[in-house]
Design a protein around this motif. Structure first.
Motif, mmCIF file in Angstrom:
data_model
loop_
_atom_site.group_PDB
_atom_site.id
_atom_site.type_symbol
_atom_site.label_atom_id
_atom_site.label_comp_id
_atom_site.label_asym_id
_atom_site.label_seq_id
_atom_site.Cartn_x
_atom_site.Cartn_y
_atom_site.Cartn_z
ATOM 1 N N SER A 154 0.910 -1.242 0.009
ATOM 2 C CA SER A 154 -0.134 0.127 -0.085
ATOM 3 C C SER A 154 0.742 1.195 0.010
ATOM 4 N N VAL A 155 0.280 2.317 -0.350
ATOM 5 C CA VAL A 155 1.099 3.648 -0.595
ATOM 6 C C VAL A 155 1.735 3.667 0.739
ATOM 7 N N MET A 169 9.219 10.998 -3.903
ATOM 8 C CA MET A 169 9.814 9.475 -3.594
ATOM 9 C C MET A 169 9.341 8.729 -4.638
ATOM 10 N N ILE A 170 10.170 7.658 -5.006
ATOM 11 C CA ILE A 170 9.681 6.698 -5.865
ATOM 12 C C ILE A 170 9.770 5.506 -5.489
ATOM 13 N N ALA A 171 8.645 4.606 -5.636
ATOM 14 C CA ALA A 171 8.660 3.265 -4.905
ATOM 15 C C ALA A 171 8.008 2.278 -5.828
ATOM 16 N N PRO A 172 8.047 0.666 -5.733
ATOM 17 C CA PRO A 172 7.189 0.111 -6.512
ATOM 18 C C PRO A 172 5.938 -0.126 -5.541
ATOM 19 N N LEU A 173 4.852 -0.430 -6.270
ATOM 20 C CA LEU A 173 3.744 -0.812 -5.379
ATOM 21 C C LEU A 173 2.933 -2.025 -5.886
ATOM 22 N N GLY A 178 -1.345 -8.568 -8.698
ATOM 23 C CA GLY A 178 0.125 -9.325 -8.852
ATOM 24 C C GLY A 178 1.248 -8.585 -9.690
ATOM 25 N N THR A 179 0.716 -7.597 -10.345
ATOM 26 C CA THR A 179 1.616 -6.569 -10.842
ATOM 27 C C THR A 179 2.334 -5.574 -9.935
ATOM 28 N N CYS A 180 3.432 -5.276 -10.389
ATOM 29 C CA CYS A 180 3.968 -4.283 -9.673
ATOM 30 C C CYS A 180 4.364 -3.236 -10.375
ATOM 31 N N LEU A 181 3.951 -1.778 -9.877
ATOM 32 C CA LEU A 181 3.833 -0.660 -10.570
ATOM 33 C C LEU A 181 4.842 0.393 -9.899
ATOM 34 N N MET A 182 5.607 1.132 -10.721
ATOM 35 C CA MET A 182 6.348 2.234 -10.026
ATOM 36 C C MET A 182 5.578 3.385 -9.755
ATOM 37 N N VAL A 183 5.571 3.703 -8.776
ATOM 38 C CA VAL A 183 4.773 5.170 -8.405
ATOM 39 C C VAL A 183 5.710 6.280 -8.222
ATOM 40 N N ARG A 184 5.240 7.681 -8.319
ATOM 41 C CA ARG A 184 5.934 8.711 -7.729
ATOM 42 C C ARG A 184 5.037 9.685 -6.829
ATOM 43 N N LEU A 185 5.654 9.652 -5.736
ATOM 44 C CA LEU A 185 4.808 10.302 -4.515
ATOM 45 C C LEU A 185 5.417 11.655 -4.309
#
Length: 213
Positions: A154-155, A169-173, A178-185
């Motif tokens: 979770s975020v 911040m950049i982190a995978p979610l 079941g997929t993994c997405l890179m997100v920029r916060l």
């Protein structure tokens, strides 16, 4: 020679993606990837392939590593926290862009290896530590940028306290499918603005320091 050719091919691929930041590409050029990959994977150093390293970890392909750094938008004078040192390649590139980098990994083997490579490059502004990064590094003050290479389910809002206002911040979610997405916060005041970037091949973050490795 292979280093120069590999880098030149990487630059062409990155330019086709719209990545042409000269400071970033210069930092990558000054950080020979062949120093960071296992000898058996030397010819893949600048490829887009994922490269296995010690402790069941892996190095992102060169394209993904630079794409992440491009999205992080690191500037001179900034403090950066990296969760997941791995080989130390990303830490070294970050060290050429930022004022100070604190990078942590749960595996002693990876921390020791990365430290040795950073020492060879005389990177004095990169601090490598063995630590559990699941909650970031509370007590270390705030950072302008945070890069995480293990996935959250979770975020991770608790990281907000470790970022300066206007920080990023950049982190995978991990998503429910079941997929993994890179997100920029991006932090504005005490709020996070989330921007979905692209799918990435990361595994979920594991808590605690590894005892054996």
């Amino acid at each position: 020679m292979a280093e120069k050719e590999g880098f030149a091919a990487l630059v062409l691929r990155l330019r086709s993606e719209g990545i042409s930041d000269l400071d970033l590409l210069t930092a990558v050029e000054q950080t020979p990837r062949s120093l960071f990959v296992p000898a058996s994977a030397a010819e893949d150093a600048y490829s887009s392939r994922t490269i296995p390293i010690d402790c069941g970890a892996f190095m992102e392909g060169a394209d993904l590593a630079v794409r992440l750094l491009s999205r992080l938008q690191v500037k001179l004078g900034q403090r950066v926290l990296e969760i997941g040192t791995g080989s130390g390649f990303t830490s070294a590139v970050l060290g050429r862009l930022a004022e100070r980098v604190l990078t942590i990994d749960r595996y002693r083997t990876l921390v020791t290896g990365a430290q040795g490579r950073l020492d060879k490059l005389s990177m004095r502004n990169v601090v490598v530590r063995q630590a559990d990064g699941i909650n970031g590094m509370p007590g270390e003050g705030t950072f302008d940028r945070i890069l995480v290479t293990g996935a959250f389910t979770s975020v991770p809002r608790f990281y907000a306290e470790q970022l300066v206002s206007g920080g990023m911040m950049i982190a995978p979610l991990m998503l429910e499918n079941g997929t993994c997405l890179m997100v920029r916060l991006s932090k504005t005041g005490s709020r996070f603005e989330r921007e979905d970037l692209f799918p990435v091949p990361y595994l979920p973050l594991t808590p605690h320091i590894a005892a054996a490795l």
